[in-house]
Design a protein around this motif. Structure first.
Motif, PDB file in Angstrom:
ATOM      1  N   THR A 108      -2.590  10.787  -1.503  1.00  0.00           N
ATOM      2  CA  THR A 108      -2.113   9.560  -0.438  1.00  0.00           C
ATOM      3  C   THR A 108      -2.972   8.873   0.072  1.00  0.00           C
ATOM      4  O   THR A 108      -2.740   7.661   0.742  1.00  0.00           O
ATOM      5  CB  THR A 108      -1.997  10.780   1.526  1.00  0.00           C
ATOM      6  OG1 THR A 108      -1.296  11.848   1.480  1.00  0.00           O
ATOM      7  CG2 THR A 108      -1.424  10.159   2.277  1.00  0.00           C
ATOM      8  N   VAL A 109      -4.060   8.991   0.571  1.00  0.00           N
ATOM      9  CA  VAL A 109      -5.296   8.245   1.271  1.00  0.00           C
ATOM     10  C   VAL A 109      -5.242   6.984  -0.209  1.00  0.00           C
ATOM     11  O   VAL A 109      -5.211   5.771   0.350  1.00  0.00           O
ATOM     12  CB  VAL A 109      -6.092   8.457   1.117  1.00  0.00           C
ATOM     13  CG1 VAL A 109      -7.507   7.228   0.920  1.00  0.00           C
ATOM     14  CG2 VAL A 109      -6.440   9.250   2.755  1.00  0.00           C
ATOM     15  N   TYR A 110      -5.342   7.011  -1.256  1.00  0.00           N
ATOM     16  CA  TYR A 110      -5.184   6.316  -2.605  1.00  0.00           C
ATOM     17  C   TYR A 110      -4.048   5.776  -2.667  1.00  0.00           C
ATOM     18  O   TYR A 110      -4.419   3.984  -3.071  1.00  0.00           O
ATOM     19  CB  TYR A 110      -5.584   6.961  -3.413  1.00  0.00           C
ATOM     20  CG  TYR A 110      -5.150   7.049  -5.193  1.00  0.00           C
ATOM     21  CD1 TYR A 110      -5.954   6.394  -5.601  1.00  0.00           C
ATOM     22  CD2 TYR A 110      -4.209   6.792  -5.433  1.00  0.00           C
ATOM     23  CE1 TYR A 110      -5.786   4.887  -6.243  1.00  0.00           C
ATOM     24  CE2 TYR A 110      -3.434   5.707  -6.766  1.00  0.00           C
ATOM     25  CZ  TYR A 110      -4.297   5.355  -7.415  1.00  0.00           C
ATOM     26  OH  TYR A 110      -4.024   3.374  -8.961  1.00  0.00           O
ATOM     27  N   PHE A 113      -4.379   2.990   0.209  1.00  0.00           N
ATOM     28  CA  PHE A 113      -5.536   1.770  -0.154  1.00  0.00           C
ATOM     29  C   PHE A 113      -4.037   0.948  -0.989  1.00  0.00           C
ATOM     30  O   PHE A 113      -4.455  -0.141  -1.192  1.00  0.00           O
ATOM     31  CB  PHE A 113      -6.437   2.529  -0.946  1.00  0.00           C
ATOM     32  CG  PHE A 113      -7.206   1.655  -1.344  1.00  0.00           C
ATOM     33  CD1 PHE A 113      -8.195   0.610  -0.765  1.00  0.00           C
ATOM     34  CD2 PHE A 113      -7.529   1.100  -2.197  1.00  0.00           C
ATOM     35  CE1 PHE A 113      -9.504  -0.192  -0.690  1.00  0.00           C
ATOM     36  CE2 PHE A 113      -8.618   0.149  -2.526  1.00  0.00           C
ATOM     37  CZ  PHE A 113      -9.175  -0.439  -2.209  1.00  0.00           C
ATOM     38  N   GLU A 114      -4.046   1.593  -2.335  1.00  0.00           N
ATOM     39  CA  GLU A 114      -2.992   0.823  -3.431  1.00  0.00           C
ATOM     40  C   GLU A 114      -2.403  -0.301  -3.238  1.00  0.00           C
ATOM     41  O   GLU A 114      -2.213  -0.802  -3.720  1.00  0.00           O
ATOM     42  CB  GLU A 114      -3.030   2.002  -4.368  1.00  0.00           C
ATOM     43  CG  GLU A 114      -2.248   1.438  -5.537  1.00  0.00           C
ATOM     44  CD  GLU A 114      -3.713   0.763  -6.626  1.00  0.00           C
ATOM     45  OE1 GLU A 114      -2.869   0.083  -7.475  1.00  0.00           O
ATOM     46  OE2 GLU A 114      -4.727   1.369  -7.041  1.00  0.00           O
ATOM     47  N   TYR A 115      -1.793   0.415  -1.997  1.00  0.00           N
ATOM     48  CA  TYR A 115       0.036  -0.512  -2.120  1.00  0.00           C
ATOM     49  C   TYR A 115      -0.428  -1.671  -0.494  1.00  0.00           C
ATOM     50  O   TYR A 115       0.235  -1.671  -0.247  1.00  0.00           O
ATOM     51  CB  TYR A 115       0.682   0.552  -1.397  1.00  0.00           C
ATOM     52  CG  TYR A 115       1.237   1.542  -2.307  1.00  0.00           C
ATOM     53  CD1 TYR A 115       2.079   0.516  -3.795  1.00  0.00           C
ATOM     54  CD2 TYR A 115       1.049   2.551  -2.769  1.00  0.00           C
ATOM     55  CE1 TYR A 115       2.440   1.274  -4.881  1.00  0.00           C
ATOM     56  CE2 TYR A 115       2.108   2.978  -3.997  1.00  0.00           C
ATOM     57  CZ  TYR A 115       2.834   2.572  -5.105  1.00  0.00           C
ATOM     58  OH  TYR A 115       2.763   3.059  -6.476  1.00  0.00           O
ATOM     59  N   LYS A 116      -1.731  -1.393  -0.141  1.00  0.00           N
ATOM     60  CA  LYS A 116      -2.395  -1.974   1.046  1.00  0.00           C
ATOM     61  C   LYS A 116      -1.243  -1.599   2.269  1.00  0.00           C
ATOM     62  O   LYS A 116      -1.119  -2.202   3.121  1.00  0.00           O
ATOM     63  CB  LYS A 116      -2.289  -3.592   0.871  1.00  0.00           C
ATOM     64  CG  LYS A 116      -2.913  -3.926  -0.440  1.00  0.00           C
ATOM     65  CD  LYS A 116      -3.314  -5.042  -1.002  1.00  0.00           C
ATOM     66  CE  LYS A 116      -4.083  -5.561  -1.952  1.00  0.00           C
ATOM     67  NZ  LYS A 116      -4.644  -4.843  -3.160  1.00  0.00           N
ATOM     68  N   PRO A 126      -5.968  -0.680   8.242  1.00  0.00           N
ATOM     69  CA  PRO A 126      -5.522  -0.441   6.859  1.00  0.00           C
ATOM     70  C   PRO A 126      -4.852   0.830   7.530  1.00  0.00           C
ATOM     71  O   PRO A 126      -6.054   1.706   7.849  1.00  0.00           O
ATOM     72  CB  PRO A 126      -7.038  -0.683   5.776  1.00  0.00           C
ATOM     73  CG  PRO A 126      -7.038  -1.282   6.925  1.00  0.00           C
ATOM     74  CD  PRO A 126      -6.897  -1.630   7.821  1.00  0.00           C
ATOM     75  N   LEU A 127      -3.996   1.661   6.443  1.00  0.00           N
ATOM     76  CA  LEU A 127      -3.679   2.860   7.326  1.00  0.00           C
ATOM     77  C   LEU A 127      -4.912   4.302   6.110  1.00  0.00           C
ATOM     78  O   LEU A 127      -4.903   4.872   6.451  1.00  0.00           O
ATOM     79  CB  LEU A 127      -2.166   2.717   6.648  1.00  0.00           C
ATOM     80  CG  LEU A 127      -1.728   4.496   6.703  1.00  0.00           C
ATOM     81  CD1 LEU A 127      -1.680   4.753   8.095  1.00  0.00           C
ATOM     82  CD2 LEU A 127      -0.261   4.431   6.148  1.00  0.00           C
ATOM     83  N   TRP A 128      -5.002   4.073   4.641  1.00  0.00           N
ATOM     84  CA  TRP A 128      -6.000   4.527   4.319  1.00  0.00           C
ATOM     85  C   TRP A 128      -7.498   4.440   5.581  1.00  0.00           C
ATOM     86  O   TRP A 128      -7.846   6.225   4.964  1.00  0.00           O
ATOM     87  CB  TRP A 128      -6.563   3.620   2.637  1.00  0.00           C
ATOM     88  CG  TRP A 128      -7.389   2.618   3.193  1.00  0.00           C
ATOM     89  CD1 TRP A 128      -7.343   1.441   2.808  1.00  0.00           C
ATOM     90  CD2 TRP A 128      -8.856   2.481   3.033  1.00  0.00           C
ATOM     91  NE1 TRP A 128      -8.649   0.693   3.495  1.00  0.00           N
ATOM     92  CE2 TRP A 128      -9.079   1.638   2.886  1.00  0.00           C
ATOM     93  CE3 TRP A 128      -9.463   3.990   2.925  1.00  0.00           C
ATOM     94  CZ2 TRP A 128     -10.826   1.045   2.971  1.00  0.00           C
ATOM     95  CZ3 TRP A 128     -10.763   3.004   2.898  1.00  0.00           C
ATOM     96  CH2 TRP A 128     -11.255   2.359   3.184  1.00  0.00           C
TER      97      TRP A 128
END
Length: 171
Positions: A108-110, A113-116, A126-128
């Protein structure tokens, strides 16, 4: 190796403790600010995120010290051999559940991060960053359960069982 394990669990406890202090300071600042008519933007959101970090950082230390709720009344009624088997089964189930939790929180963190992705609060974060403590804490719990399982396989008594025995003597 024992010093590394102690450092690992102590770091987990310190992480939870520092988050708890940060949350307390934030809430006190919010209360003080409201008394003078000032609003701290998204303070409730940050307090909730810090609370989540506190809980997840504390999981490994709490497990290691026997602080999680277990059905010891049923385990104590088993013979030594059956209790040993039950402890193995419990640790295997705990490993599977914590591995699942750790994998999906990291994933989920990845993805965040990937989808900003950002939070949907007043202050977009930032949600990550918000999810990262949950992934770290659940991973630490997985390693704590794995550590106990390996100790049992080596014929040693995991620390959470030793701590339970100490509580029984004190109680």
């Amino acid at each position: 190796m024992k010093k590394f394990r102690q450092l690992f669990y102590l770091t987990s406890a310190w992480g939870a403790g520092l988050c708890l202090i940060a949350m307390t300071v934030l809430i006190l600042a919010q209360i003080t600010a409201r008394m003078v008519g000032v609003v701290i933007p998204s303070s409730e959101d940050f307090a909730g995120w810090i609370l989540s970090a506190t809980i997840f950082f504390g999981l490994a230390y709490t497990f290691n010290t026997g602080g999680h709720i277990r059905v010891t009344i049923a385990l104590n009624r088993l013979s030594a051999r059956n209790r040993h088997i039950a402890e193995h089964i419990n640790l295997i189930v705990g490993l599977l559940i914590s591995a699942y939790l750790a994998f999906y929180t990291i994933f989920t963190v990845y993805e965040s991060f990937e989808y900003k992705e950002v939070t949907d609060t007043y202050l977009a974060m930032p949600l990550w960053l918000v999810q990262l403590p949950m992934a770290l804490g659940s991973s630490c719990l997985f390693f704590a359960i794995l550590d106990s399982f390996v100790l049992m396989l080596l014929g040693q008594t995991p620390n959470y069982i030793s701590c339970e025995s100490e509580l029984d003597v004190e109680g």
